[in-house]
Scaffold this motif. Structure first.
Motif, PDB file in Angstrom:
ATOM      1  N   ASP A 332       0.846  -1.192   0.000  1.00 27.92           N
ATOM      2  CA  ASP A 332       0.000   0.000   0.000  1.00 27.92           C
ATOM      3  C   ASP A 332       0.890   1.253   0.000  1.00 27.92           C
ATOM      4  OD1 ASP A 332      -1.738   2.104   0.497  1.00 27.92           O
ATOM      5  OD2 ASP A 332      -2.890   1.020   2.017  1.00 27.92           O
ATOM      6  N   PRO A 333       0.813   2.084  -1.066  1.00 30.20           N
ATOM      7  CA  PRO A 333       1.706   3.263  -1.126  1.00 30.20           C
ATOM      8  C   PRO A 333       1.407   4.326  -0.080  1.00 30.20           C
ATOM      9  CG  PRO A 333       0.089   3.319  -2.896  1.00 30.20           C
ATOM     10  CD  PRO A 333      -0.060   1.976  -2.241  1.00 30.20           C
ATOM     11  N   LYS A 334       0.284   4.211   0.609  1.00 33.31           N
ATOM     12  CA  LYS A 334      -0.068   5.209   1.620  1.00 33.31           C
ATOM     13  C   LYS A 334       0.350   4.797   3.020  1.00 33.31           C
ATOM     14  CE  LYS A 334      -4.074   6.912  -0.979  1.00 33.31           C
ATOM     15  NZ  LYS A 334      -5.545   7.145  -0.954  1.00 33.31           N
ATOM     16  N   LYS A 335       0.891   3.591   3.168  1.00 28.20           N
ATOM     17  CA  LYS A 335       1.242   3.106   4.505  1.00 28.20           C
ATOM     18  C   LYS A 335       2.738   3.205   4.753  1.00 28.20           C
ATOM     19  CE  LYS A 335      -2.506  -0.033   5.787  1.00 28.20           C
ATOM     20  NZ  LYS A 335      -2.840  -1.417   6.220  1.00 28.20           N
ATOM     21  N   TYR A 336       3.075   3.913   5.815  1.00 27.32           N
ATOM     22  CA  TYR A 336       4.456   3.973   6.303  1.00 27.32           C
ATOM     23  C   TYR A 336       4.422   3.647   7.789  1.00 27.32           C
ATOM     24  CZ  TYR A 336       5.934   6.195   1.964  1.00 27.32           C
ATOM     25  OH  TYR A 336       6.224   6.457   0.655  1.00 27.32           O
ATOM     26  N   PHE A 337       5.460   2.983   8.243  1.00 24.51           N
ATOM     27  CA  PHE A 337       5.468   2.499   9.624  1.00 24.51           C
ATOM     28  C   PHE A 337       6.584   3.100  10.470  1.00 24.51           C
ATOM     29  CE2 PHE A 337       3.857  -0.706   6.723  1.00 24.51           C
ATOM     30  CZ  PHE A 337       2.623  -1.015   7.268  1.00 24.51           C
TER      31      PHE A 337
END
Length: 613
Positions: A332-337
């Motif tokens: 998912d390109p909108k998910k960063y952790f």
């Protein structure tokens, strides 16, 4: 606690955030506090589950924590091999309190004494004139319990340095297992990773060296917080436990657990002078505060921050990287952790910028979308980097507002992947139709913006080998003054039959590459640097002479993973190269790593021949 137990997994537990007067001499920053025994009990069980055998209670000043005897009892009951205490010792002047700690299971105590003289002790600690007497009374109370091991830390500061021999002689009569001469830590992690001025260390070091032969008569002497090479023939006495002892640092207020090496080892920079040093395994290298004092040595080729988080724009067929079996492109390109520790980042930037002017920010080619990227860039520039380069696909560079925001943060340029000189070649490798056209529009916008540099990299593949000369010609025409980094294809996965098949399907032979580049006039009209190619092949691709910088690849590299954890990679990375028969007698052999083993399995030695003198 015992330095002989360097290989024993340990945990340093900061019970308090209250300093106590000597906390400024501690190697462990006081941050957070445990709310009570329930929180601590959970932490202790967790540590035992991780295989920790040695627990050290520290602070702040741990004896200020109201439940210390109960904490020792909990640790003892949990089965830790050694339960230790690092303290100024003044609370131990209460014999009943000391007895309670020993009954609870205390195995060892490390005392911190900034001096053995009352006035100097009071001046260093800010405590009253009776403070030294209290600390010595605490030491004597511990001595009544013969089974409790004792260690001593003497902070090497101006107030103590001129009196160091007298102090060691004085304390030598108390039966300490070791006496540690502790130099200041290189960073103040409480102040967001601020660099400490280490000038005092270098000012005092000659006197310490001169005194060492006499100091050794009074006990086992250990140096902490200093590079072994600076002690010359006494380098073997350096412990550097803060840097090299595997373990964890545990803070209260949420029981944050951090790997001890995160505090300092990832911040050190190894120079070329460190190569082959017998002390390398237990030495972190040099820090920002060391830079003005050490002998000149070549700096790393560059420094890099690798943000391994998020998805990737491209679905390149040669790339097998994935997260739990899902290719980066499919994430998912909108998910960063990740949320990296900004204090550690600041310390890393400060250290690396002392030895290198350039910072590369890598990732999964979407670094321009990483949350907080503008603050990271600004922090890097504030810490001294003259150039900060963002590695990204370039698909979003047509947005002038984005360019302006990045330039305002301090960005100086981009490095963009291009896999061929035509849309057909590039898009075929990336499996992303239209990506070449988007990059070209971005380059036009970048040229119009005029404030940010663009450089490029590509990977030599069977699929694009014939088109690479066209890429050189394209960049010469569109981006004069730019640089192209030409990479040898390699696999960063453990070798197995599937990986080997993928490698064989992608890596071109040197003869094909050399033939393709032969049509370009030499010297090349564009600066091209090679990476991981044998020097003889690089020279035939690019023409002679070949500056040494074309093959340099030494990095101070910090990696941020998806959990936000930071760790340091090995500098001067190797890719499984070796020299072959054709390398015999080559005058460039000493500067060349050789040929990748995997390449030799696929193509043999064809195309390898000695460099002409």
């Amino acid at each position: 606690m015992n330095p002989a137990e360097k290989k024993t997994a340990r945990a340093v537990i900061q019970l308090t955030a209250s300093p106590g007067s000597e906390s400024s001499f501690s190697h462990v920053p006081a941050k957070g506090a445990f709310s009570g025994l329930k929180e601590l009990a959970k932490t202790l069980l967790s540590l035992r589950g991780r295989g920790v055998e040695l627990v050290e209670f520290a602070g702040g000043e741990p004896t200020l924590w109201p439940y210390l005897p109960q904490a020792v009892a909990l640790a003892h009951k949990a089965g830790f091999k050694t339960v230790s205490l690092t303290t100024n010792g003044r609370r131990l002047a209460d014999a009943a309190y000391t007895d309670a700690l020993v009954r609870a299971g205390l195995d060892a105590v490390v005392f911190i004494f900034p001096s053995h003289r009352p006035a100097a002790y009071a001046g260093a600690t800010g405590a009253g004139p009776a403070a030294l007497g209290q600390a010595l009374a605490g030491l004597r109370n511990i001595m009544r319990h013969g089974k409790v091991e004792r260690g001593l830390i003497l902070p090497v500061r101006e107030a103590l340095a001129g009196d160091l021999e007298s102090a060691v002689k004085f304390f030598g009569g108390f039966g300490f297992s070791f006496i540690t001469l502790a130099f200041d830590a290189p960073y103040d992690l409480l102040a967001g990773g601020a660099v400490r001025d280490l000038a005092e260390k270098y000012r005092l070091l000659p006197g310490v060296l001169a005194a060492l032969p006499r100091l050794k008569r009074h006990g086992r002497i250990i140096a902490e917080g200093i590079q072994p090479c600076l002690l010359g023939r006494y380098g073997k006495i350096v412990l550097n436990e803060t840097f090299s002892n595997p373990g964890v640092l545990v803070r209260g207020g949420g029981a944050e657990i951090t790997a001890l090496p995160d505090a300092y080892t990832l911040l050190g920079v190894k120079t070329s002078a460190c190569r082959g040093c017998r002390h390398a395994a237990r030495c972190p290298g040099f820090f920002a505060g060391d830079a003005a004092h050490i002998p000149a040595a070549p700096a790393p080729h560059s420094a890099a921050l690798d943000l391994q988080d998020g998805s990737c724009d491209y679905n390149c067929g040669f790339c097998r990287r994935n997260r739990d079996g899902v290719r980066y492109h499919a994430l998912d390109p909108k998910k960063y952790f990740a949320s990296p520790d900004r204090g550690l980042l600041r310390a890393f930037f400060s250290s690396s910028s002392a030895f290198s002017e350039n910072l590369n920010i890598w990732g999964r080619d979407r670094t321009d979308m990483f949350p907080g990227i503008h603050a990271i860039i600004k922090q890097a520039r504030d810490c001294g980097f003259r150039r900060v380069t963002l590695w990204t696909t370039g698909l979003r560079l047509a947005d002038r507002k984005k360019l302006a925001a990045l330039a305002k943060a301090g960005l100086t340029g981009f490095e963009i992947p291009l896999y061929g000189g035509t849309a057909a070649a590039h898009d075929a490798v990336t499996a992303s139709p239209g990506s070449f056209a988007r990059v070209m529009r971005g380059l036009d916008a970048l040229a119009a913006f005029g404030k940010l540099r663009a450089d490029f990299h590509t990977v030599a593949l069977k699929r694009n080998a014939a088109t690479l000369p066209a890429l050189v010609e394209l960049l010469t025409a569109r981006c004069p003054g730019s640089r192209l980094n030409l990479w040898h294809y390699y696999s960063d996965e453990p070798q197995n039959p599937e990986v080997s098949r993928a490698y064989a399907a992608n890596v071109p032979d040197y003869k094909t590459l050399i033939a393709a580049f032969a049509r370009l006039k030499k010297p090349l009209p564009l600066e091209v640097r090679t990476a991981m190619f044998p020097l003889c092949v690089a020279r035939r691709l690019l023409g002679e002479p070949l500056p040494p910088s074309y093959v340099a690849r030494s990095f101070a590299l910090l990696i941020c993973n998806e959990r936000g954890a930071l760790h340091k990679s090995v500098t001067n990375a190797e890719f499984g190269e070796r020299h072959v028969r054709a390398c015999r007698g080559c005058p460039a052999a000493a500067d060349c790593a050789g040929v990748m083993e995997e390449y030799l399995k696929v193509h043999g030695e064809a195309g390898i021949r000695p460099v002409r003198r």
